[in-house]
Design an enzyme around this catalytic site. Structure first.
Site, PDB file in Angstrom:
ATOM      1  N   ASP A   1       0.810  -1.289   0.054  1.00 56.55           N
ATOM      2  CA  ASP A   1       0.086   0.013   0.119  1.00 56.55           C
ATOM      3  C   ASP A   1       1.006   1.336   0.032  1.00 56.55           C
ATOM      4  O   ASP A   1       0.263   2.328  -0.095  1.00 56.55           O
ATOM      5  CB  ASP A   1      -1.053   0.053   1.268  1.00 56.55           C
TER       6      ASP A   1
ATOM      7  N   SER B   1      -7.345   5.013  -0.166  1.00 57.99           N
ATOM      8  CA  SER B   1      -7.603   3.585  -1.056  1.00 57.99           C
ATOM      9  C   SER B   1      -8.947   3.279  -1.152  1.00 57.99           C
ATOM     10  O   SER B   1      -9.675   3.430  -0.070  1.00 57.99           O
ATOM     11  CB  SER B   1      -6.744   2.601  -0.283  1.00 57.99           C
TER      12      SER B   1
ATOM     13  N   GLN C   1      -4.583  -1.172  -7.604  1.00 63.00           N
ATOM     14  CA  GLN C   1      -5.581  -0.328  -6.589  1.00 63.00           C
ATOM     15  C   GLN C   1      -5.871   0.962  -7.306  1.00 63.00           C
ATOM     16  O   GLN C   1      -5.389   1.478  -8.208  1.00 63.00           O
ATOM     17  CB  GLN C   1      -4.539   0.022  -5.389  1.00 63.00           C
TER      18      GLN C   1
END
Length: 289
Positions: free
Chosen positions: A204, A228, A278
């Protein structure tokens, strides 16, 4: 609060509190909300603890539904969807203050052989002579915002060595591509599950931020809102998260307040060990300025 590798491994280990129910502590990295990588790593840790068969995680697909609070623990509920002849599936729900933060499905597979191919590893400098992100940022001295300086020690559990890091004090447009070498700052337990959910935690870092590179925007702007929205992660082979891995990132698109980013992890032998994608929220908030 400094986060060592030992405290990070403990953070991802979780406490079983009932059948298929786990509790994880939270660590404040200095962001506006709970770091999404923590939720990813803990969700996979919870799912792994419900496996009775010798299978390894090969994919995770999930959605971040609400921002989390780093001052409170997170509870993870695991549903055993299926244990077939080759694959097992688990649904994981992360809950905080009675509300769902994250919901995802993880798939596990027993080892087997098959056709093999992969993309080539980018031709970039190795990690040996590169500075860490903390060392690079420290060179900018008092020009670095105080809130950024305060949270730098919290990232010591994972070493990050950028290749050509853009100066956030003077963000000039560039191609939406960036590369980082990363590894755990110490030796990890032998368990492959630990290496995989620690890599999920690290996946991430800087992912949606890659979508900012074509624009004169800095991560350090007070009026920039980023979060996110979803996360997909695939493991292709065993990974050693305590050895150097190249994290190669690109953003093919941004628009409508969102940005899409993709990434690949390569080991130093040039083997593709994992891939990630993502979509994230990107907004300039005038009311935050």
């Amino acid at each position: 609060m400094t986060q060592t590798l030992e405290t990070l491994v403990q953070l991802l280990a979780l406490e079983p509190i009932e059948e298929n129910l786990f509790r994880g502590a939270s660590h404040d990295l200095g962001y506006r909300q709970l770091f999404g990588g923590q939720v990813l790593g803990q969700a996979l840790s919870a799912a792994c603890q419900t496996l009775d068969l010798p299978r390894q995680l090969h994919s995770l697909h999930g959605y971040f539904l609400r921002p989390g609070d780093a001052k409170h623990p997170v509870v993870y509920q695991v549903e055993r969807l299926r244990d077939g002849n080759s694959f097992s599936a688990r649904r994981i729900t992360a809950i905080q203050k009675g509300e769902t933060l994250f919901c995802g499905i993880a798939s596990f597979q027993q080892e087997e052989s098959g056709f093999e191919h992969q993309i080539a590893m980018p031709d970039v400098p190795g990690p040996e002579n590169l500075l860490t992100d903390i060392e690079l940022i420290s060179q900018w001295g008092d020009r670095v915002p105080e809130r950024v300086r305060e949270r730098l020690p919290a990232r010591k559990a994972i070493q990050l060595r950028p290749i050509g890091l853009r100066n956030p004090l003077d963000p000039k447009p560039q191609e939406p591509i960036q590369h980082f070498w990363l590894r755990a700052d110490g030796l990890l337990p032998a368990s492959q599950a630990v290496h995989r959910y620690l890599l999920a935690y690290a996946s991430d870092f800087f992912l949606v931020a890659t979508a900012l590179l074509p624009h004169s925007v800095s991560l350090w702007q007070k009026d920039l809102q980023m979060a996110s929205l979803d996360h997909a992660l695939w493991f292709h082979r065993d990974v050693k998260a305590d050895e150097w891995l190249l994290y190669s990132l690109e953003s093919p698109w941004a628009g409508q307040g969102r940005g899409l980013a993709r990434g690949h992890f390569f080991n130093q032998a040039g083997e593709l060990v994992a891939s990630v994608a993502q979509e994230g929220l990107i907004r300039v908030r005038e009311d935050w300025a």
